[in-house]
Scaffold this active site. Structure first.
Site, PDB file in Angstrom:
ATOM      1  CE  LYS A 168      -2.159   3.287   2.008  1.00 21.27           C
ATOM      2  NZ  LYS A 168      -1.888   4.634   1.520  1.00 21.27           N
ATOM      3  N   GLY A 215       6.593   5.995   8.144  1.00 18.69           N
ATOM      4  CA  GLY A 215       5.725   7.167   8.181  1.00 18.69           C
ATOM      5  C   GLY A 215       5.815   7.841   9.536  1.00 18.69           C
ATOM      6  CB  SER A 216       3.569  10.190  11.231  1.00 20.32           C
ATOM      7  OG  SER A 216       2.426   9.420  11.564  1.00 20.32           O
ATOM      8  CB  VAL A 256       0.562   6.414  11.503  1.00 23.97           C
ATOM      9  CG1 VAL A 256       0.043   5.183  10.778  1.00 23.97           C
ATOM     10  CG2 VAL A 256      -0.312   7.616  11.206  1.00 23.97           C
ATOM     11  N   GLY A 257       2.735   4.953  13.304  1.00 26.66           N
ATOM     12  CA  GLY A 257       3.563   3.759  13.564  1.00 26.66           C
ATOM     13  C   GLY A 257       3.290   3.179  14.941  1.00 26.66           C
ATOM     14  CB  CYS A 312      13.122   9.910   8.183  1.00 24.47           C
ATOM     15  SG  CYS A 312      11.885   9.187   7.200  1.00 24.47           S
ATOM     16  CD  GLU A 352       9.750  13.894  11.176  1.00 21.79           C
ATOM     17  OE1 GLU A 352       8.649  13.356  11.358  1.00 21.79           O
ATOM     18  OE2 GLU A 352      10.718  13.324  10.648  1.00 21.79           O
TER      19      GLU A 352
HETATM   20  C1  UN1 Z   1      13.949   8.777   4.542  1.00 18.99           C
HETATM   21  O1  UN1 Z   1      14.190   9.935   4.733  1.00 18.99           O
HETATM   22  O2  UN1 Z   1      12.836   8.312   4.848  1.00 18.99           O
HETATM   23  O3  UN1 Z   1      19.729   8.353   4.057  1.00 18.99           O
HETATM   24  C2  UN1 Z   1      14.890   7.848   3.892  1.00 18.99           C
HETATM   25  C3  UN1 Z   1      18.989   8.971   3.306  1.00 18.99           C
HETATM   26  C4  UN1 Z   1      18.283   8.234   2.192  1.00 18.99           C
HETATM   27  C5  UN1 Z   1      17.053   7.577   2.714  1.00 18.99           C
HETATM   28  C6  UN1 Z   1      16.175   8.483   3.493  1.00 18.99           C
HETATM   29  N1  UN1 Z   1      19.172   7.264   1.617  1.00 18.99           N
HETATM   30  O4  UN1 Z   1      18.809  10.172   3.442  1.00 18.99           O
END
Ligand code: UN1
Length: 496
Positions: free
Chosen positions: A175, A228-229, A232-233, A284, A385
């Site tokens: 999904k 994801g967030s 939610v996780g 992230c 974040e």
């Molecule tokens: C993400 O931000 O969800 O290390 C993944 C990194 C990338 C992957 C990021 N190779 O910034």
């Protein structure tokens, strides 16, 4: 051109039984509809999960090197179509083209890496304490996986999950984010072309509420991998744990770059610009905080402001663009709200701080690269974040102070230190409480052959991507086998 895309269930492309659709929109130009996408419902989920269940019994018995050959073929097809897919990533998600191509390259790397894993998937053989007996541990698949992926890496993150899930012998219901469904569909089509048998990989489009959560919590799903967030996780993890499902989550971050007084400042500034504003801050791993030694703070801030204010906003397909849009209206609003909070909290807005609507950016979700200085640790903008082009600069007295500030957040994904002193970097390596640590490099840019994930509220369960301690742990369980060929009853721990 608008693409009308479908679900892919049990070897067939099909519309949702709901007959509803939604649109995928180019965030750089909202008049450009990238795709019309099925809005699936519970019935579609049931059919997809059942198809994956049925297919599991055959797929788990296909020798892993054969499974690897299909994934190898997918790697080759992805390589052949890299340019076209990279452009699609940019059009559907907004990141600049070199990054769109990098996203696809990360999927290619993962495919080759996991194809090779088909001939390893190693366990252990160890001696038995008894004669004429042997023992080994083997990796076996878990069953049917729900893979739920975000929009910020529309091909790389699905690849991090799909390839290791399949090489290990699991079947999948995938999904993808409802903001990048066309990229996800192309990836699945490539796997089908490479020879994935029917039922092994199913794709189902829809929203998180209507498809993501019911899929993850479906009684016939054995495992869930979610990116994801944190909200939610954690919610999915709670539901899965009472229902005995495996779950791994890769969630938020509040990543930091530490700049020491002996750092090469040019390099640190480049790292802060790349980490803070690359992918428009929507990783992230984005560097949303820079903690700077007080002796070089003012100089660093000047250089950082100078560099960041030269970044050009625009459509990521244009060579002259440095920073693309953010993904959608609600993210744009959320980021602008955080900027207002920062101002109210008393942080000093150095550059940016507003939406950008000029020229070709008039119809897109653009925010000017934003830097706050005089940020204190307890401010909301230093703790939460933001997931956008907003960087907080914080002053530190010394290394200990910098590391304490770095660790004093609820997340622990990525961190970095710029220093020419090996002792400083060794201490940082030891004491920074994050899953990824970079020395004299920015907080982004993890490579697929190492585990990816974080501590505290950044990660739950197993790590993503490759290597020992990475995705194979997420997608396999251990089976230990003792074989006694002595022909008599032997008692471990008792027979001497
Ligand atoms: C993400 O931000 O969800 O290390 C993944 C990194 C990338 C992957 C990021 N190779 O910034």
């Amino acid at each position: 051109m608008t693409d009308t895309i479908k679900n892919y269930i049990n070897g067939k492309s099909q519309d949702s039984l709901s007959d509803r659709t939604m649109e995928s929109i180019n965030p750089a130009n909202t008049r450009d509809i990238v795709g019309i996408v099925p809005k699936s419902n519970q019935k579609d989920i049931d059919i997809a999960v059942n198809a994956a269940r049925d297919a599991f019994h055959k797929w788990r018995l296909v020798p892993a090197p054969k499974r690897g050959e299909i994934i190898f073929k997918a790697a080759e097809l992805l390589t052949k179509r890299k340019q076209e897919l990279g452009e699609l990533v940019t059009r559907e998600m907004g990141k600049v083209l070199p990054e769109g191509l990098g996203d696809v390259q990360e999927a290619i790397d993962m495919a080759y890496y996991m194809a090779g894993e088909g001939r390893r998937l190693s366990g252990e053989t160890v001696p038995s304490e008894l004669p004429n007996k042997d023992c080994k541990s083997v990796r076996v698949p878990i069953g049917v996986f729900a893979l739920i992926t975000p929009w910020n890496f529309p091909t790389a993150i699905p690849a991090w999950k799909i390839f290791p899930a399949l090489i290990s012998g699991n079947t999948v219901v995938f999904k993808p984010s409802s903001y990048t469904p066309v990229c996800a569909t192309r990836l699945v089509e490539i796997l089908v072309e490479a020879g994935i048998p029917e039922g092994v990989l199913n794709l189902i489009h829809g929203t998180g509420d209507e498809v993501g959560e019911p899929l993850a919590t479906h009684p016939l799903i054995d495992g869930v991998s979610f990116t994801g967030s944190t909200n939610v996780g954690e919610k999915l993890a709670r539901i899965c744990s009472v229902n005995d499902k495996e779950i791994s989550c890769e969630m938020g971050g509040k990543n930091v770059i530490i700049v020491m007084d002996d750092a090469k400042l040019d390099l640190a500034v480049e790292g802060a610009i790349w980490g803070g504003f690359g992918t428009t801050g929507q990783r992230c791993t984005a560097a949303s905080r820079v903690v700077v030694h007080e002796k070089v703070h003012d100089k660093f801030l000047d250089m950082f402001k100078n560099g960041a204010s030269r970044l050009r906003l625009g459509n990521g397909l244009k060579k002259t663009t440095d920073v693309g849009p953010v993904i959608n209206e609600s993210q744009m609003k959320k980021i602008l709200d955080y900027i207002e909070i920062g101002k109210k909290e008393g942080a000093k807005l150095e550059i940016g701080g507003e939406a950008f609507k000029q020229g070709e950016c008039a119809n897109g979700y653009f925010i000017r690269p934003t830097i706050f200085a005089d940020v204190h640790q307890k401010m909301c903008i230093a703790q939460e974040e933001i997931f956008g082009p907003v960087v907080c600069v914080i002053k530190a007295k010394d290394l200990t102070d910098a590391i304490n500030l770095a660790n004093d957040v609820k997340y622990g994904l990525s961190s970095s230190i710029y220093s020419q002193d090996v002792n400083n970097t060794a201490i940082a390596e030891r004491d920074l409480d994050t899953g990824l640590i970079y020395i004299n490099a920015s907080t982004i840019g993890a490579e697929i052959q190492l585990p990816f994930g974080g501590t505290k509220k950044s990660g739950l369960g197993h790590r993503e991507a490759g290597g020992r301690g990475g995705a194979l742990d997420m997608f396999t369980k251990w089976k230990v086998i003792y074989r006694d060929y002595s022909g008599k009853l032997q008692k471990a721990q008792i027979d001497k």
